[in-house]
Design a protein around this motif. Structure first.
Motif, mmCIF file in Angstrom:
data_model
loop_
_atom_site.group_PDB
_atom_site.id
_atom_site.type_symbol
_atom_site.label_atom_id
_atom_site.label_comp_id
_atom_site.label_asym_id
_atom_site.label_seq_id
_atom_site.Cartn_x
_atom_site.Cartn_y
_atom_site.Cartn_z
ATOM 1 N N ALA A 257 -3.800 -1.069 11.929
ATOM 2 C CA ALA A 257 -2.743 -0.219 11.386
ATOM 3 C C ALA A 257 -2.146 -0.759 10.094
ATOM 4 N N THR A 258 -2.414 -2.016 9.776
ATOM 5 C CA THR A 258 -1.916 -2.601 8.522
ATOM 6 C C THR A 258 -3.050 -3.210 7.709
ATOM 7 N N ASP A 259 -4.277 -2.762 8.002
ATOM 8 C CA ASP A 259 -5.471 -3.376 7.392
ATOM 9 C C ASP A 259 -5.973 -2.522 6.233
ATOM 10 N N ASP A 260 -5.611 -2.887 5.010
ATOM 11 C CA ASP A 260 -6.112 -2.180 3.827
ATOM 12 C C ASP A 260 -7.492 -2.709 3.449
ATOM 13 N N ASP A 310 -9.250 -0.285 15.849
ATOM 14 C CA ASP A 310 -8.148 -0.992 16.507
ATOM 15 C C ASP A 310 -8.371 -1.084 18.014
ATOM 16 N N GLU A 480 -6.236 2.647 2.044
ATOM 17 C CA GLU A 480 -5.393 2.774 3.234
ATOM 18 C C GLU A 480 -6.047 3.590 4.344
ATOM 19 N N SER A 483 -6.124 1.983 7.926
ATOM 20 C CA SER A 483 -4.789 1.871 8.523
ATOM 21 C C SER A 483 -4.221 3.254 8.846
#
Length: 509
Positions: A257-260, A310, A480, A483
């Motif tokens: 969810a925060t993995d660019d 994820d 993005e 994410s």
């Protein structure tokens, strides 16, 4: 009692050891025996065999035990599966009444307990000596294949001949694996083909693994050897739910969810006519780049497969600009429709990556039923109740845009890159249709066409046109994408949608 135990052990050891001549013949052909295959497929010491002593009653005391199929239950990574392995060393693995009844029992148990069914096929077909009872046995298998469809996953592995009516069970399975050189699958063999049509064809040319992997579409995956094939069967099972009432196994969350992913901005060319490999986009989108692609060499203009985002199992469908510019044709529509329906049946969320210039034009496609096949994909998406996320990477033109899980047919979340072009058709084609008279009288038609294309693009095809009208939920930076999809899946995780009461729909098959 001691004597009875010894007799029992000697009998069991003899059954497990099998006929030495038949075992040697299997090894000479580069094939494993039925029991060796089960040892490789299942967790160590997890196999529980049923009907080991079963044999053809008409064969008397000389009839071999097991009747040419080893059946039972075992575990894969600690999860229960039911399995049967045809034994070519006994009667060429041919199917008779006793043989079929063992398979029926295993399939019934799998359906009753809600566990996957795995079939290891290596059979010469129906046992001619048993006549109609052999055909009756096949019918019972097919009926159970249909009863199990959408209830428990069905995996068919073709490791030798699979001829005649036997070929229909792999065709009814959710996934069909084949091994090159040893696996053969056809309804009528080369001798019959030559007798009826005068056409000479080899077993490999008629029904080899590559034929079914790239031309007929019957084979889901093709391998060079049994070892890698069975290893991937284990991997596939790790991504499938036990049944339609259970979720697919989830892995640990990995911060998606925060993995660019900066590379996503480099893979796709801004120019709409430049090709790229959509698999590279998928590789950046999914956990650890692991993507179990199905039908890789059939209908290559669309890609389908299972992966995790994820930790959650998802089905991925995407246009492939490397092949036919990613257009949809009749086989691509069929391939994607079947995969979408499988994912929906087993509650696996769908992520659709769109870069499609339209449906493939031409008389061959129209006459071959592209309308009907395109409608199958449309039906599959409209029917699906699982979480559905659409990502428009670049082009999305005409009816193909609608069919590729647009908001209008029920996508829950639609995301688009700044490179998106959503329209009835490309700007060039639209200008040629709308301004034909204007261009005909223009002093400089080429220059006028450029002006009109620019005007049309800026007015109707700019990146935020669909978003301004609520057909795209967000225009995202390509980096993005992973994410954004992970967050979307989290939002949709508890989605519930109930279909109207009906016996079943009428998909345009």
């Amino acid at each position: 009692m001691g004597g009875l135990r010894q007799r029992r052990e000697r009998l069991r050891e003899g059954i497990v050891a099998g006929n030495s001549r038949g075992v040697d013949r299997q090894h000479t052909l580069g094939k494993h025996t039925a029991r060796e295959r089960l040892e490789q497929l299942l967790d160590e010491d997890s196999f529980t065999e049923i009907d080991m002593y079963r044999r053809n009653q008409e064969g008397g005391d000389d009839a071999p035990h097991t009747d040419g199929v080893v059946a039972g239950s075992g575990e894969i990574d600690g999860r229960r599966v039911f399995v049967y392995a045809q034994d070519f060393a006994i009667f060429g693995g041919s199917l008779g009444e006793a043989h079929a009844s063992k398979i029926h029992k295993v399939m019934d148990l799998a359906i009753a307990t809600g566990a996957p069914i795995i079939a290891l096929n290596d059979s010469g077909g129906a046992r001619i000596q048993e006549g109609v009872m052999a055909l009756h046995g096949y019918g019972g298998i097919f009926r159970r294949n249909v009863e199990a469809a959408g209830v428990v996953p069905q995996i068919s592995v073709v490791l030798g001949p699979c001829a005649g009516g036997a070929a229909y069970s792999p065709a009814l399975a959710d996934f069909t694996f084949m091994v090159r050189d040893t696996a053969k699958m056809y309804l009528t063999g080369p001798d019959v083909v030559e007798a009826v049509n005068g056409e000479r064809v080899s077993h490999e040319e008629l029904g080899g693994a590559d034929v079914h992997g790239s031309r007929s579409g019957v084979a889901t995956v093709v391998y060079d050897d049994e070892d890698s094939c069975l290893e991937d069967v284990r991997f596939l099972v790790s991504m499938l739910p036990d049944n339609n009432l259970e979720p697919a196994p989830r892995a640990e969350r990995c911060g998606a969810a925060t993995d660019d992913r900066p590379r996503l901005a480099e893979i796709v060319p801004v120019e709409p006519n430049q090709p790229y490999d959509m698999r590279e986009v998928v590789g950046e989108l999914v956990d650890d780049g692991e993507f179990f692609e199905v039908h890789e060499t059939w209908a290559r203009n669309v890609i389908c497969g299972l992966a995790r985002i994820d930790g959650e199992v998802v089905g991925v469908v995407g246009n492939q600009p490397m092949v036919l510019a990613g257009v949809l044709d009749r086989t691509a529509s069929q391939k994607a429709a079947r995969f979408v329906r499988f994912c929906d049946a087993f509650s696996i969320p769908l992520v659709t990556l769109v870069d499609v210039p339209g449906f493939l034009p031409g008389t061959e496609q129209e006459h071959a039923g592209i309308i009907r096949h395109g409608a199958q994909l449309l039906y599959a998406y409209c029917e699906a109740t699982v979480p559905r996320i659409q990502v428009i990477v670049r082009k999305a033109y005409g009816g193909a845009y609608i069919v590729m899980d647009s908001r209008s047919i029920g996508a829950d979340l639609s995301l688009a890159w700044p490179t998106n072009e959503i329209a009835v058709m490309g700007a060039e084609g639209a200008v040629n249709v709308l301004y034909r008279k204007d261009l005909a009288v223009a002093a400089d038609p080429d220059e006028r066409r450029k002006e009109l294309v620019t005007e049309y693009t800026e007015r109707l095809m700019h990146p935020h046109f669909a978003a301004e009208r609520g057909l795209v939920d967000d225009v995202i930076d390509p980096v993005e994408t992973r994410s954004a999809v992970a967050r979307g899946l989290a939002v949709l995780r508890d989605k519930r949608k109930h279909s109207p009461q009906r016996k079943h729909g009428t998909i345009p098959l």
